[in-house]
Design a protein around this motif. Structure first.
Motif, PDB file in Angstrom:
ATOM      1  N   ILE A   3       0.810  -1.210   0.000  1.00 49.00           N
ATOM      2  CA  ILE A   3       0.000   0.000   0.000  1.00 49.00           C
ATOM      3  C   ILE A   3       0.849   1.268   0.000  1.00 49.00           C
ATOM      4  CG2 ILE A   3      -0.266   0.159   2.525  1.00 49.00           C
ATOM      5  CD1 ILE A   3      -3.236   0.905   1.953  1.00 49.00           C
ATOM      6  N   SER A   4       1.978   1.272   0.678  1.00 49.70           N
ATOM      7  CA  SER A   4       2.806   2.476   0.675  1.00 49.70           C
ATOM      8  C   SER A   4       3.498   2.659  -0.677  1.00 49.70           C
ATOM      9  CB  SER A   4       3.837   2.417   1.813  1.00 49.70           C
ATOM     10  OG  SER A   4       4.660   1.272   1.704  1.00 49.70           O
ATOM     11  N   LEU A   5       3.912   1.562  -1.296  1.00 42.65           N
ATOM     12  CA  LEU A   5       4.480   1.661  -2.641  1.00 42.65           C
ATOM     13  C   LEU A   5       3.412   2.119  -3.636  1.00 42.65           C
ATOM     14  CD1 LEU A   5       6.638  -1.584  -2.616  1.00 42.65           C
ATOM     15  CD2 LEU A   5       7.505   0.760  -2.627  1.00 42.65           C
ATOM     16  N   ALA A   6       2.175   1.675  -3.415  1.00 35.81           N
ATOM     17  CA  ALA A   6       1.075   2.101  -4.288  1.00 35.81           C
ATOM     18  C   ALA A   6       0.829   3.592  -4.158  1.00 35.81           C
ATOM     19  CB  ALA A   6      -0.186   1.320  -3.953  1.00 35.81           C
ATOM     20  N   VAL A   7       0.859   4.124  -2.944  1.00 36.64           N
ATOM     21  CA  VAL A   7       0.632   5.558  -2.741  1.00 36.64           C
ATOM     22  C   VAL A   7       1.718   6.359  -3.453  1.00 36.64           C
ATOM     23  CG1 VAL A   7       0.632   7.403  -1.004  1.00 36.64           C
ATOM     24  CG2 VAL A   7      -0.665   5.296  -0.603  1.00 36.64           C
ATOM     25  N   MET A   8       2.966   5.906  -3.354  1.00 36.50           N
ATOM     26  CA  MET A   8       4.067   6.563  -4.064  1.00 36.50           C
ATOM     27  C   MET A   8       3.832   6.527  -5.574  1.00 36.50           C
ATOM     28  SD  MET A   8       6.846   5.556  -6.081  1.00 36.50           S
ATOM     29  CE  MET A   8       7.014   3.827  -5.635  1.00 36.50           C
ATOM     30  N   GLN A   9       3.497   5.344  -6.103  1.00 34.45           N
ATOM     31  CA  GLN A   9       3.291   5.167  -7.533  1.00 34.45           C
ATOM     32  C   GLN A   9       2.103   6.002  -8.030  1.00 34.45           C
ATOM     33  OE1 GLN A   9       2.131   1.190  -8.534  1.00 34.45           O
ATOM     34  NE2 GLN A   9       2.965   1.280 -10.613  1.00 34.45           N
ATOM     35  N   MET A  10       1.032   6.004  -7.261  1.00 34.40           N
ATOM     36  CA  MET A  10      -0.169   6.759  -7.635  1.00 34.40           C
ATOM     37  C   MET A  10       0.088   8.264  -7.637  1.00 34.40           C
ATOM     38  SD  MET A  10      -2.872   4.495  -5.418  1.00 34.40           S
ATOM     39  CE  MET A  10      -4.179   5.719  -5.475  1.00 34.40           C
ATOM     40  N   GLU A  11       0.899   8.739  -6.687  1.00 37.05           N
ATOM     41  CA  GLU A  11       1.150  10.172  -6.600  1.00 37.05           C
ATOM     42  C   GLU A  11       1.967  10.664  -7.798  1.00 37.05           C
ATOM     43  OE1 GLU A  11       1.200  14.127  -5.397  1.00 37.05           O
ATOM     44  OE2 GLU A  11      -0.134  12.436  -4.960  1.00 37.05           O
ATOM     45  N   VAL A  12       3.010   9.927  -8.158  1.00 33.56           N
ATOM     46  CA  VAL A  12       3.802  10.341  -9.320  1.00 33.56           C
ATOM     47  C   VAL A  12       2.946  10.262 -10.586  1.00 33.56           C
ATOM     48  CG1 VAL A  12       5.898   9.943 -10.651  1.00 33.56           C
ATOM     49  CG2 VAL A  12       5.920   9.579  -8.179  1.00 33.56           C
ATOM     50  N   ALA A  13       2.136   9.209 -10.693  1.00 32.97           N
ATOM     51  CA  ALA A  13       1.243   9.069 -11.848  1.00 32.97           C
ATOM     52  C   ALA A  13       0.260  10.232 -11.917  1.00 32.97           C
ATOM     53  CB  ALA A  13       0.495   7.735 -11.764  1.00 32.97           C
ATOM     54  N   ARG A  14      -0.291  10.631 -10.757  1.00 29.13           N
ATOM     55  CA  ARG A  14      -1.250  11.742 -10.729  1.00 29.13           C
ATOM     56  C   ARG A  14      -0.615  13.014 -11.266  1.00 29.13           C
ATOM     57  NH1 ARG A  14      -2.393  16.119  -7.930  1.00 29.13           N
ATOM     58  NH2 ARG A  14      -0.586  15.839  -6.562  1.00 29.13           N
TER      59      ARG A  14
ATOM     60  N   LEU B 261       1.574  13.250 -13.398  1.00 29.87           N
ATOM     61  CA  LEU B 261       1.790  13.082 -14.836  1.00 29.87           C
ATOM     62  C   LEU B 261       0.473  13.034 -15.609  1.00 29.87           C
ATOM     63  CD1 LEU B 261       4.588  10.399 -14.564  1.00 29.87           C
ATOM     64  CD2 LEU B 261       4.879  12.656 -15.619  1.00 29.87           C
ATOM     65  N   GLY B 262      -0.653  13.177 -14.894  1.00 27.66           N
ATOM     66  CA  GLY B 262      -1.945  13.136 -15.552  1.00 27.66           C
ATOM     67  C   GLY B 262      -2.441  11.735 -15.855  1.00 27.66           C
ATOM     68  N   MET B 263      -1.900  10.733 -15.171  1.00 23.62           N
ATOM     69  CA  MET B 263      -2.291   9.341 -15.390  1.00 23.62           C
ATOM     70  C   MET B 263      -3.301   8.924 -14.326  1.00 23.62           C
ATOM     71  SD  MET B 263       1.565   7.939 -16.148  1.00 23.62           S
ATOM     72  CE  MET B 263       1.044   6.234 -16.352  1.00 23.62           C
ATOM     73  N   GLN B 264      -4.327   8.201 -14.726  1.00 19.38           N
ATOM     74  CA  GLN B 264      -5.419   7.834 -13.837  1.00 19.38           C
ATOM     75  C   GLN B 264      -5.143   6.486 -13.168  1.00 19.38           C
ATOM     76  OE1 GLN B 264      -9.246   7.730 -15.759  1.00 19.38           O
ATOM     77  NE2 GLN B 264     -10.355   7.283 -13.855  1.00 19.38           N
ATOM     78  N   LEU B 265      -4.129   6.436 -12.316  1.00 17.53           N
ATOM     79  CA  LEU B 265      -3.803   5.215 -11.585  1.00 17.53           C
ATOM     80  C   LEU B 265      -4.588   5.206 -10.278  1.00 17.53           C
ATOM     81  CD1 LEU B 265      -1.886   2.816 -12.122  1.00 17.53           C
ATOM     82  CD2 LEU B 265      -0.206   3.955 -10.674  1.00 17.53           C
ATOM     83  N   GLU B 266      -5.284   4.101 -10.003  1.00 17.57           N
ATOM     84  CA  GLU B 266      -6.172   4.020  -8.845  1.00 17.57           C
ATOM     85  C   GLU B 266      -5.755   2.886  -7.916  1.00 17.57           C
ATOM     86  OE1 GLU B 266     -10.305   5.309 -11.103  1.00 17.57           O
ATOM     87  OE2 GLU B 266      -9.551   3.256 -11.326  1.00 17.57           O
ATOM     88  N   GLY B 267      -6.024   3.052  -6.633  1.00 14.74           N
ATOM     89  CA  GLY B 267      -5.751   2.008  -5.666  1.00 14.74           C
ATOM     90  C   GLY B 267      -6.856   0.968  -5.641  1.00 14.74           C
TER      91      GLY B 267
END
Length: 304
Positions: free
Chosen positions: A129-140, A142-148
């Motif tokens: 979950i913490s790696l996901a939050v990191m990945q989602m934030e950088v994606a956000r 960049l305008g990418m719709q990455l969701e948990g």
């Protein structure tokens, strides 16, 4: 333990539950932002940093915001050249997991630092979950719709694509997962019946920001309880209910922590709230008896 309980109980009696929560909120950032905020307006990354501030009160949160901006600037040209969302995500994953070296912490999975986002950034280690939050934030950024995805047992992320969703495991360097593997992973958590397509799709629904934050806090609470660090566990339980005060079961869990720490007033308040929110719960009779016992103990304490 008795000495710690006595010390904690005396301190809590000097405050009361509400005052204790006000004290724990009076930090650099206001936890009351969760009160009337719609889920889509809750800033996930800033909230994760807010959790870290409890453990690291001198944390420079802006530094980690700037780090994310620098990472975004580094990978943006590749993402902008990508011919599809999937290609863009592959470029992002190569940057995060190959160039920067983020990975799951297999050697010490239950280290609390795996749940604090600042430590994840510094050590390049985390849990799903913490790696996901990191990945989602950088994606956000960049305008990418990455969701948990609050998948049972193991947090995942998803990217909406034409015709469906692409599901990835941030703990395994952003590896994509097919339907068979997803069904195999979920099956132990859903009982003996075969997992149908519709049930699997529901498990892949995007998680709300509140759900992500409460899951992070539950993880931390469990880690601290396992280490018998009850005051830190209580801090996490308190924050959890600040993020989402509608979670009836969390009042019961916090009451158990209060009980272990000898704070009868907190036990009575939280068990009462639990029964108010979940009067028909399967364990309501047991909890009611716990409440009666706690009230009796509180009266005896006042008499003594």
């Amino acid at each position: 333990m008795p000495a710690m309980r006595k010390k904690f109980s005396a301190r809590m009696d000097a405050l009361d539950c509400a005052a204790f929560r006000r004290k724990s909120r009076s930090m650099k950032t206001d936890w009351t932002l969760f009160g009337n905020t719609r889920d889509e307006e809750i800033p996930l990354f800033k909230s994760a940093l807010l959790i870290a501030l409890d453990e690291y009160p001198d944390l420079d949160t802006q530094y980690y915001e700037d780090v994310c901006d620098n990472w975004r600037a580094s990978i943006a040209p590749q993402v902008e050249r990508a011919t599809s969302p999937i290609v863009a995500l592959q470029a992002l994953n190569r940057f995060l997991f190959d160039e920067l070296g983020f990975s799951g912490n297999d050697d010490d999975y239950y280290d609390p630092r795996n749940s604090y986002i600042n430590d994840v950034f510094e050590r390049r280690l985390g849990i799903p979950i913490s790696l996901a939050v990191m990945q989602m934030e950088v994606a956000r950024r960049l305008g990418m719709q990455l969701e948990g995805v609050a998948f049972p047992g193991h947090f995942l992320v998803r990217l909406p694509v034409q015709g469906g969703v692409m599901v990835l495991d941030p703990y395994q360097r952003g590896r994509s997962l097919d339907v068979d593997e997803l069904r195999q992973r979920a099956q132990p958590h859903v009982g003996s019946e075969d997992l149908g397509d519709q049930q699997l799709l529901r498990l892949l629904d995007p998680a709300s920001h509140r759900a992500i934050l409460t899951r992070m806090l539950r993880n931390l609470r469990s880690v601290y309880m396992e280490r018998n660090d009850l005051e830190r566990a209580l801090r996490c339980a308190d924050r959890l209910l600040t993020v989402d005060p509608t979670l009836a079961a969390e009042y019961r869990e916090r009451a158990r922590l209060y009980q272990s720490l000898g704070y009868s007033k907190g036990v009575v308040a939280d068990l009462s709230q639990y029964l108010s929110l979940a009067p028909d719960a399967d364990d309501s009779a047991t909890v009611h008896q716990m409440l009666v016992d706690a009230q009796r103990g509180l009266v005896q304490t006042r008499i003594n």
